[in-house]
Structure formats: C-alpha cells, structure tokens
Design a protein around this motif. Structure first.
Motif, PDB file in Angstrom:
ATOM      1  N   ASP A   1       0.813  -1.221   0.000  1.00  0.00           N
ATOM      2  CA  ASP A   1       0.000   0.000   0.000  1.00  0.00           C
ATOM      3  C   ASP A   1       0.843   1.265   0.000  1.00  0.00           C
ATOM      4  O   ASP A   1       0.311   2.363   0.144  1.00  0.00           O
ATOM      5  CB  ASP A   1      -0.890   0.057   1.251  1.00  0.00           C
TER       6      ASP A   1
ATOM      7  N   TYR B   1       3.862   3.762  -1.728  1.00  0.00           N
ATOM      8  CA  TYR B   1       4.621   4.091  -2.943  1.00  0.00           C
ATOM      9  C   TYR B   1       6.124   3.905  -2.738  1.00  0.00           C
ATOM     10  O   TYR B   1       6.875   3.844  -3.710  1.00  0.00           O
ATOM     11  CB  TYR B   1       4.303   5.514  -3.396  1.00  0.00           C
TER      12      TYR B   1
ATOM     13  N   GLU C   1       4.629  15.500  -5.333  1.00  0.00           N
ATOM     14  CA  GLU C   1       3.457  15.577  -4.462  1.00  0.00           C
ATOM     15  C   GLU C   1       3.962  15.586  -3.029  1.00  0.00           C
ATOM     16  O   GLU C   1       4.848  14.799  -2.670  1.00  0.00           O
ATOM     17  CB  GLU C   1       2.611  14.314  -4.618  1.00  0.00           C
TER      18      GLU C   1
ATOM     19  N   TRP D   1      -2.115  16.464   2.125  1.00  0.00           N
ATOM     20  CA  TRP D   1      -3.242  15.540   2.131  1.00  0.00           C
ATOM     21  C   TRP D   1      -4.116  15.787   3.351  1.00  0.00           C
ATOM     22  O   TRP D   1      -3.660  16.305   4.371  1.00  0.00           O
ATOM     23  CB  TRP D   1      -2.759  14.090   2.096  1.00  0.00           C
TER      24      TRP D   1
ATOM     25  N   THR E   1       4.512   9.907  -8.829  1.00  0.00           N
ATOM     26  CA  THR E   1       3.965   8.621  -9.289  1.00  0.00           C
ATOM     27  C   THR E   1       3.718   8.593 -10.789  1.00  0.00           C
ATOM     28  O   THR E   1       3.312   7.554 -11.314  1.00  0.00           O
ATOM     29  CB  THR E   1       2.632   8.311  -8.582  1.00  0.00           C
TER      30      THR E   1
ATOM     31  N   GLY F   1       1.347   9.667 -12.354  1.00  0.00           N
ATOM     32  CA  GLY F   1      -0.067   9.408 -12.625  1.00  0.00           C
ATOM     33  C   GLY F   1      -0.491   7.975 -12.362  1.00  0.00           C
ATOM     34  O   GLY F   1      -1.659   7.631 -12.504  1.00  0.00           O
ATOM     35  N   LEU F   2       0.458   7.130 -11.989  1.00  0.00           N
ATOM     36  CA  LEU F   2       0.115   5.734 -11.700  1.00  0.00           C
ATOM     37  C   LEU F   2      -0.456   5.610 -10.285  1.00  0.00           C
ATOM     38  O   LEU F   2      -0.014   6.291  -9.369  1.00  0.00           O
ATOM     39  CB  LEU F   2       1.350   4.830 -11.830  1.00  0.00           C
ATOM     40  N   THR F   3      -1.425   4.740 -10.126  1.00  0.00           N
ATOM     41  CA  THR F   3      -2.033   4.489  -8.821  1.00  0.00           C
ATOM     42  C   THR F   3      -1.405   3.256  -8.185  1.00  0.00           C
ATOM     43  O   THR F   3      -0.685   2.494  -8.843  1.00  0.00           O
ATOM     44  CB  THR F   3      -3.540   4.221  -8.973  1.00  0.00           C
ATOM     45  N   LEU F   4      -1.719   3.045  -6.900  1.00  0.00           N
ATOM     46  CA  LEU F   4      -1.236   1.821  -6.246  1.00  0.00           C
ATOM     47  C   LEU F   4      -1.738   0.590  -6.990  1.00  0.00           C
ATOM     48  O   LEU F   4      -1.017  -0.397  -7.130  1.00  0.00           O
ATOM     49  CB  LEU F   4      -1.706   1.785  -4.788  1.00  0.00           C
ATOM     50  N   ALA F   5      -2.987   0.643  -7.477  1.00  0.00           N
ATOM     51  CA  ALA F   5      -3.529  -0.499  -8.234  1.00  0.00           C
ATOM     52  C   ALA F   5      -2.679  -0.762  -9.476  1.00  0.00           C
ATOM     53  O   ALA F   5      -2.390  -1.917  -9.807  1.00  0.00           O
ATOM     54  CB  ALA F   5      -4.980  -0.232  -8.617  1.00  0.00           C
ATOM     55  N   ASN F   6      -2.263   0.315 -10.166  1.00  0.00           N
ATOM     56  CA  ASN F   6      -1.392   0.151 -11.340  1.00  0.00           C
ATOM     57  C   ASN F   6      -0.079  -0.523 -10.947  1.00  0.00           C
ATOM     58  O   ASN F   6       0.387  -1.448 -11.623  1.00  0.00           O
ATOM     59  CB  ASN F   6      -1.050   1.510 -11.969  1.00  0.00           C
TER      60      ASN F   6
END
Ligand SMILES: [Zn+2]
Length: 174
Positions: free
Chosen positions: A80, A82, A136, A141, A154, A156-161
């Motif tokens: 979870d 990065y 970022e 946050w 990142t 633009g990549l997500t954790l799912a990616n």
C-alpha cells in the motif's frame, strides 16, 4: 527486509525531481535530510506494526507480523506504499541540526513539541518547494493520510497500477 535512503533507489523520474528539490532547499538555506527512499513490503509491514496490537495486525491480515512499541507512524501496509515502487521518499528539515518533524494534528507520531507555529511555517516552505519541483507533498493531504515527511512522484500511476506490475518508465519524464 530492505530499507534504503539512497536516491539511486528511486525510479529516474522521481530521482530527478528529488535532486532538484534538494538543490532548491539548499538555495533556500534549508537543511534537509532524506530518511528513506525504497522500502520493501516486509519493511513496510514492520513499520505498520509500530504502535499496533496483535489484534490490529490480525484484523489487517498481518498474522505473520509482530507488534512493535512506539507511536503509530503509518497507515500503509506492505503493498500500500509508494515507497515499495521506488517513487516516494521521506525526509525532514533540520533546525540547528535537529529534525523538525512537524506532524501536528494528523494523529500520526503526534508530539505536542512539534506543533510550534515556526515549525509548521518551515514545513509549508519545504512543501511549496517540493511542489514547485513537480513532487506531491503528503503534508497537503487531508485527514489521517497526511504525512508531513512524505514526498512522491507517481507519474499518474495508482497503487492499483503498481500492484498490477506497472512501473515508472525511466524515459517518462513529463
Ligand atoms: Zn513516506
């Protein structure tokens, strides 16, 4: 278990931004140390275990991880974070050679001694410089996710990616 503080352990697009950030901090006269770059899943789980009980860890599916003493320092388990995907780093500004953690109000690693207004102003300067360098800043946050000392790129990549095997491409510097 692996934890690194080497910038070479960041993917190139993240490393380029981190180097620019550190150079800009020097120009601004802010002393700053990088405390962590890459952290593998085992190391992340060990960090997650800090401040959590056996029951918490079992409920989180971490039956193989041992609880550890201290305050809670992260809400991210292995997979979870990065940090595991080479696109995040942690660091802290120094004042008179001492780290200024400045984690006021987020419930994570809260220390009233860190809540001084000038500490938060220092963090706002650091965060603004990070953002100007294309990073970022997790100090921006909201709520429980806020982590003053966390920076990431990142692409633009997500954790799912990332979990699906995608990675920052070394050529993909926007
Ligand atoms: Zn972090």
């Amino acid at each position: 278990m692996l934890t690194s503080r080497k910038l070479d352990d960041l993917a190139t697009p993240a490393k380029i931004r981190a180097l620019k950030f550190l150079a800009e901090l020097r120009l601004a006269g802010i002393d700053f140390i990088v405390t962590c770059t890459r952290r593998d899943a085992d190391a992340q789980n060990a960090l997650y275990a800090k401040g959590r009980t056996r029951e918490h860890l079992d409920a989180a599916g971490l039956t193989h991880v041992q609880p550890a003493p201290g305050p809670i320092v992260t809400n991210a388990k292995g997979g979870d974070s990065y940090h595991q995907y080479d696109c995040a780093f942690d660091g802290v500004p120094l004042r008179h050679g001492k780290p200024v953690w400045g984690t006021a109000g987020d419930g994570i690693d809260d220390d009233p001694a860190d809540d001084a207004t000038d500490d938060l102003e220092l963090w706002q300067r650091v965060g603004a410089i990070a953002e100007a360098c294309g990073l970022e800043w997790a100090g921006r946050w909201k709520g429980r996710l806020r982590e003053m000392a966390h920076f990431q790129y990142t692409g633009g990549l997500t954790l799912a990616n990332f979990r699906a095997g995608q990675r920052l491409q070394n050529g993909a510097v926007a």
